[in-house]
Motif scaffolding. Sequence first.
Motif, PDB file in Angstrom:
ATOM      1  N   THR A   1       3.266  72.972  -4.684  1.00  0.00           N
ATOM      2  CA  THR A   1       3.240  74.262  -4.010  1.00  0.00           C
ATOM      3  C   THR A   1       3.301  75.367  -5.045  1.00  0.00           C
ATOM      4  OG1 THR A   1       5.594  74.303  -3.791  1.00  0.00           O
ATOM      5  CG2 THR A   1       4.340  73.476  -1.924  1.00  0.00           C
ATOM      6  N   VAL A   2       2.604  76.415  -4.705  1.00  0.00           N
ATOM      7  CA  VAL A   2       2.522  77.552  -5.634  1.00  0.00           C
ATOM      8  C   VAL A   2       3.670  78.491  -5.275  1.00  0.00           C
ATOM      9  CG1 VAL A   2       1.089  79.447  -6.434  1.00  0.00           C
ATOM     10  CG2 VAL A   2       0.055  77.318  -5.698  1.00  0.00           C
ATOM     11  N   SER A   3       4.400  78.820  -6.295  1.00  0.00           N
ATOM     12  CA  SER A   3       5.521  79.695  -6.064  1.00  0.00           C
ATOM     13  C   SER A   3       5.063  81.155  -6.172  1.00  0.00           C
ATOM     14  CB  SER A   3       6.637  79.399  -7.071  1.00  0.00           C
ATOM     15  OG  SER A   3       6.219  79.765  -8.374  1.00  0.00           O
ATOM     16  N   GLY A   4       5.926  82.039  -5.779  1.00  0.00           N
ATOM     17  CA  GLY A   4       5.612  83.484  -5.792  1.00  0.00           C
ATOM     18  C   GLY A   4       5.365  83.994  -7.199  1.00  0.00           C
ATOM     19  N   GLY A   5       6.035  83.448  -8.166  1.00  0.00           N
ATOM     20  CA  GLY A   5       5.864  83.881  -9.558  1.00  0.00           C
ATOM     21  C   GLY A   5       4.519  83.453 -10.089  1.00  0.00           C
ATOM     22  N   GLU A   6       4.080  82.306  -9.668  1.00  0.00           N
ATOM     23  CA  GLU A   6       2.778  81.827 -10.143  1.00  0.00           C
ATOM     24  C   GLU A   6       1.657  82.652  -9.542  1.00  0.00           C
ATOM     25  OE1 GLU A   6       2.457  77.694  -9.302  1.00  0.00           O
ATOM     26  OE2 GLU A   6       4.055  77.180 -10.666  1.00  0.00           O
ATOM     27  N   VAL A   7       1.786  83.031  -8.293  1.00  0.00           N
ATOM     28  CA  VAL A   7       0.774  83.848  -7.626  1.00  0.00           C
ATOM     29  C   VAL A   7       0.715  85.211  -8.308  1.00  0.00           C
ATOM     30  CG1 VAL A   7       0.161  84.998  -5.466  1.00  0.00           C
ATOM     31  CG2 VAL A   7       1.026  82.667  -5.424  1.00  0.00           C
ATOM     32  N   ALA A   8       1.830  85.723  -8.617  1.00  0.00           N
ATOM     33  CA  ALA A   8       1.847  87.030  -9.287  1.00  0.00           C
ATOM     34  C   ALA A   8       1.205  86.914 -10.650  1.00  0.00           C
ATOM     35  CB  ALA A   8       3.267  87.563  -9.409  1.00  0.00           C
ATOM     36  N   GLY A   9       1.465  85.844 -11.381  1.00  0.00           N
ATOM     37  CA  GLY A   9       0.856  85.631 -12.701  1.00  0.00           C
ATOM     38  C   GLY A   9      -0.648  85.502 -12.588  1.00  0.00           C
ATOM     39  N   ILE A  10      -1.124  84.795 -11.579  1.00  0.00           N
ATOM     40  CA  ILE A  10      -2.571  84.636 -11.369  1.00  0.00           C
ATOM     41  C   ILE A  10      -3.196  85.990 -11.023  1.00  0.00           C
ATOM     42  CG2 ILE A  10      -4.295  83.600  -9.859  1.00  0.00           C
ATOM     43  CD1 ILE A  10      -2.546  81.110  -9.754  1.00  0.00           C
TER      44      ILE A  10
END
Length: 146
Positions: A3-12
């Motif tokens: 699962t993609v976490s909120g931090g990873e989405v923000a980084g992307i």
Amino acid sequence: MHTVSGGEVAGILVAVFWAILVSFLAVALARVAQTLKATTKLVADVTDQAVPLLADASAAVRSAQNQIDRVDSIASDVQEVTSNASALSTTVASTFGGPLVKVAAFGYGVRRALGGRKEDVPAKASRRTVIVGRTVARRSARDKRD
């Protein structure tokens, strides 16, 4: 699955934003580079055309200066000739003017003396004819011939 976490989405999202920004900047820089190339070519063309024009203008100015110098020389020569003619006319007038006036006066006196005898004799009175209260001068023989 992962699962993609909120931090990873923000980084992307940040990575995608930077990629789009870099792409726009690359396109803008490419257009600026094209504009600079066109401007450089235009300046080179103007320089190539302006140098001969400036050389021609410089030659024309030199030629005009030569002509002005010639006209100035001619004007000073004309002024000198005018002053010489004025001096010559004054000299001629003072040299010949007085004697010529005396000769003319003498000639006039001689003519007057020789012709004066005829003037002393009174002229014939013209004949007049009176017509009904009016006086009309008769025509002389000389007037009739005209």
